[in-house]
Design a protein around this motif. Sequence first.
Motif, mmCIF file in Angstrom:
data_model
loop_
_atom_site.group_PDB
_atom_site.id
_atom_site.type_symbol
_atom_site.label_atom_id
_atom_site.label_comp_id
_atom_site.label_asym_id
_atom_site.label_seq_id
_atom_site.Cartn_x
_atom_site.Cartn_y
_atom_site.Cartn_z
ATOM 1 N N LYS A 92 96.853 -53.876 -15.127
ATOM 2 C CA LYS A 92 96.532 -52.874 -16.144
ATOM 3 C C LYS A 92 95.272 -52.124 -15.753
ATOM 4 O O LYS A 92 94.265 -52.729 -15.379
ATOM 5 C CB LYS A 92 96.344 -53.531 -17.515
ATOM 6 C CG LYS A 92 96.026 -52.547 -18.645
ATOM 7 C CD LYS A 92 95.929 -53.255 -19.972
ATOM 8 C CE LYS A 92 95.508 -52.287 -21.080
ATOM 9 N NZ LYS A 92 96.459 -51.162 -21.248
ATOM 10 N N ASN A 93 95.318 -50.824 -15.829
ATOM 11 C CA ASN A 93 94.143 -50.000 -15.588
ATOM 12 C C ASN A 93 93.214 -50.106 -16.799
ATOM 13 O O ASN A 93 93.601 -49.754 -17.918
ATOM 14 C CB ASN A 93 94.574 -48.541 -15.369
ATOM 15 C CG ASN A 93 93.387 -47.597 -15.204
ATOM 16 O OD1 ASN A 93 92.245 -48.020 -15.100
ATOM 17 N ND2 ASN A 93 93.684 -46.300 -15.201
ATOM 18 N N SER A 143 94.722 -41.648 -9.189
ATOM 19 C CA SER A 143 94.114 -42.979 -9.214
ATOM 20 C C SER A 143 93.738 -43.351 -10.642
ATOM 21 O O SER A 143 94.198 -42.732 -11.597
ATOM 22 C CB SER A 143 92.897 -43.011 -8.287
ATOM 23 O OG SER A 143 92.003 -41.953 -8.617
ATOM 24 N N ASP A 144 92.886 -44.361 -10.801
ATOM 25 C CA ASP A 144 92.648 -44.945 -12.117
ATOM 26 C C ASP A 144 91.550 -44.272 -12.931
ATOM 27 O O ASP A 144 91.511 -44.420 -14.155
ATOM 28 C CB ASP A 144 92.306 -46.436 -11.964
ATOM 29 C CG ASP A 144 93.540 -47.283 -11.672
ATOM 30 O OD1 ASP A 144 94.655 -46.711 -11.598
ATOM 31 O OD2 ASP A 144 93.393 -48.507 -11.509
ATOM 32 N N GLU A 145 90.630 -43.553 -12.290
ATOM 33 C CA GLU A 145 89.535 -42.960 -13.050
ATOM 34 C C GLU A 145 89.987 -41.707 -13.798
ATOM 35 O O GLU A 145 91.017 -41.107 -13.485
ATOM 36 C CB GLU A 145 88.343 -42.633 -12.140
ATOM 37 C CG GLU A 145 88.495 -41.362 -11.301
ATOM 38 C CD GLU A 145 89.146 -41.613 -9.959
ATOM 39 O OE1 GLU A 145 89.152 -40.679 -9.117
ATOM 40 O OE2 GLU A 145 89.646 -42.725 -9.744
ATOM 41 N N LYS A 148 89.237 -45.092 -7.649
ATOM 42 C CA LYS A 148 89.393 -46.331 -8.411
ATOM 43 C C LYS A 148 90.840 -46.804 -8.398
ATOM 44 O O LYS A 148 91.762 -45.994 -8.472
ATOM 45 C CB LYS A 148 88.938 -46.121 -9.863
ATOM 46 C CG LYS A 148 87.432 -46.125 -10.053
ATOM 47 C CD LYS A 148 87.092 -46.060 -11.538
ATOM 48 C CE LYS A 148 85.595 -46.183 -11.785
ATOM 49 N NZ LYS A 148 85.268 -46.120 -13.221
ATOM 50 N N PRO A 149 91.047 -48.140 -8.303
ATOM 51 C CA PRO A 149 90.027 -49.185 -8.202
ATOM 52 C C PRO A 149 89.383 -49.196 -6.819
ATOM 53 O O PRO A 149 90.072 -49.050 -5.805
ATOM 54 C CB PRO A 149 90.808 -50.476 -8.448
ATOM 55 C CG PRO A 149 92.197 -50.151 -7.996
ATOM 56 C CD PRO A 149 92.416 -48.702 -8.336
ATOM 57 N N TRP A 190 97.572 -53.522 -7.459
ATOM 58 C CA TRP A 190 97.021 -52.332 -8.101
ATOM 59 C C TRP A 190 98.000 -51.730 -9.105
ATOM 60 O O TRP A 190 97.664 -51.445 -10.244
ATOM 61 C CB TRP A 190 96.636 -51.292 -7.043
ATOM 62 C CG TRP A 190 96.294 -49.949 -7.630
ATOM 63 C CD1 TRP A 190 95.533 -49.706 -8.738
ATOM 64 C CD2 TRP A 190 96.725 -48.670 -7.165
ATOM 65 N NE1 TRP A 190 95.459 -48.348 -8.983
ATOM 66 C CE2 TRP A 190 96.178 -47.695 -8.026
ATOM 67 C CE3 TRP A 190 97.518 -48.255 -6.082
ATOM 68 C CZ2 TRP A 190 96.399 -46.325 -7.841
ATOM 69 C CZ3 TRP A 190 97.720 -46.900 -5.899
ATOM 70 C CH2 TRP A 190 97.176 -45.954 -6.767
ATOM 71 N N GLN A 220 91.014 -48.273 -17.756
ATOM 72 C CA GLN A 220 90.756 -46.953 -18.335
ATOM 73 C C GLN A 220 92.044 -46.257 -18.795
ATOM 74 O O GLN A 220 92.042 -45.059 -19.077
ATOM 75 C CB GLN A 220 90.026 -46.069 -17.316
ATOM 76 C CG GLN A 220 88.622 -46.554 -16.978
ATOM 77 C CD GLN A 220 87.929 -45.648 -15.969
ATOM 78 O OE1 GLN A 220 88.050 -45.829 -14.766
ATOM 79 N NE2 GLN A 220 87.199 -44.664 -16.453
ATOM 80 N N GLU A 221 93.121 -47.002 -18.879
ATOM 81 C CA GLU A 221 94.412 -46.391 -19.189
ATOM 82 C C GLU A 221 94.414 -45.688 -20.536
ATOM 83 O O GLU A 221 94.898 -44.552 -20.665
ATOM 84 C CB GLU A 221 95.509 -47.460 -19.157
ATOM 85 C CG GLU A 221 96.909 -46.905 -19.381
ATOM 86 C CD GLU A 221 97.985 -47.947 -19.163
ATOM 87 O OE1 GLU A 221 99.160 -47.635 -19.442
ATOM 88 O OE2 GLU A 221 97.665 -49.069 -18.709
#
Length: 359
Positions: free
Chosen positions: A80-81, A325-327, A287-288, A76, A83-84
């Motif tokens: 790469k995210n 997190s990623d979102e 997310k993820p 994780w 949505q980065e």
Amino acid sequence: MRRRTFLTSLAAVIPAGIILSNLDLNGPPTLTHTSNPKLPYDKQPSGWKGTPRLSDGTFQNLYHPFEASLAAVLKWKLDKNPQEEAKKTDKRRLEVNHIGTFHPNGRDELIWLGHASYLIYIGGVTILTDPVWLDNWVLKRNSALPIDPEQLRDVNYILLSHDHRDHCDEATLKLLGKLLPKAQILTGMNMGSLIQSWMPKNKIQEAGWFQTYDIKESLRITFLPTRHWSRRGLLDTNQRLWGGYYIESGESTIYFMSDSGYGSHFKLISETMGSPDYALMGVGAYKPEWFMHPAHISPMDAAKVFQEMGGKHFIPMHFGTFDLSDELLLEPLDWLKANPEAVNGALVEPIVGKNLLVG
């Protein structure tokens, strides 16, 4: 998610199996059940034996054993995210309604303070949940605290759902211990040894799942199971119990989910406690999903849970304040507003600092 939090996230999910203090040299641990003998069960599921705990002292989820994978967290954090770039340019933040003073004037109030923190006045009782109000080396607020802590003088109870730092903050609790020495702490088993030195004057009650706290007012507060886990450092995985709350007055009921992955415990709660008037549901830090789903529910699954529990009003939380997190920060709310039918049109749009009770 910014990679500056890599070491913090890594420490939070190192598998219990590689921690020496959790190894049992006498063979695999056996399952037992426990409770606080000083607290009652006003309502409990049929055949309930108590909160599951292994003979090595670690608490367990009801239906989903806790699992952690060092490989998974590395994947994780190093992947790469997708949505980065969107997160770098996203400037949207939660709406904040600043409160000058808190005077409920006899009417019930439910005020979101950001993340999982609420200021609740119900049945003549004032309650705080999971107060994390001050920035620290791990967490930086993206929404302002709507109230000056100095304005709070008559809080009866502080509910601490579990020991994770976005729910249990040492600096905030030390401050509240000075401001509110008469407030009682209602929390899960084994939490007292962590927080008593921070709040030496405050009385602490520790409950097992489905146990009801001993309070004088005409109010009932019950500690409930979640699908989650606990850790404060590297050697205390699942040594302290995690959970949510069911608050009942003569007028209404409030379900505070805290942190949880999806599971059958939600149906068990509604069958045992009833359908809540207000369901305070975590919807962020999801997310993820392949990595987060055992511990944090998505807005889609939170809506499903709300339907299963038969709740009347859906209030989303655990998003928008901390970047965990990623979102995007407001993505969970975006989905809920775009899909009102998912919660039967019962969404109460959260504004930090505003009374969210309907009517």
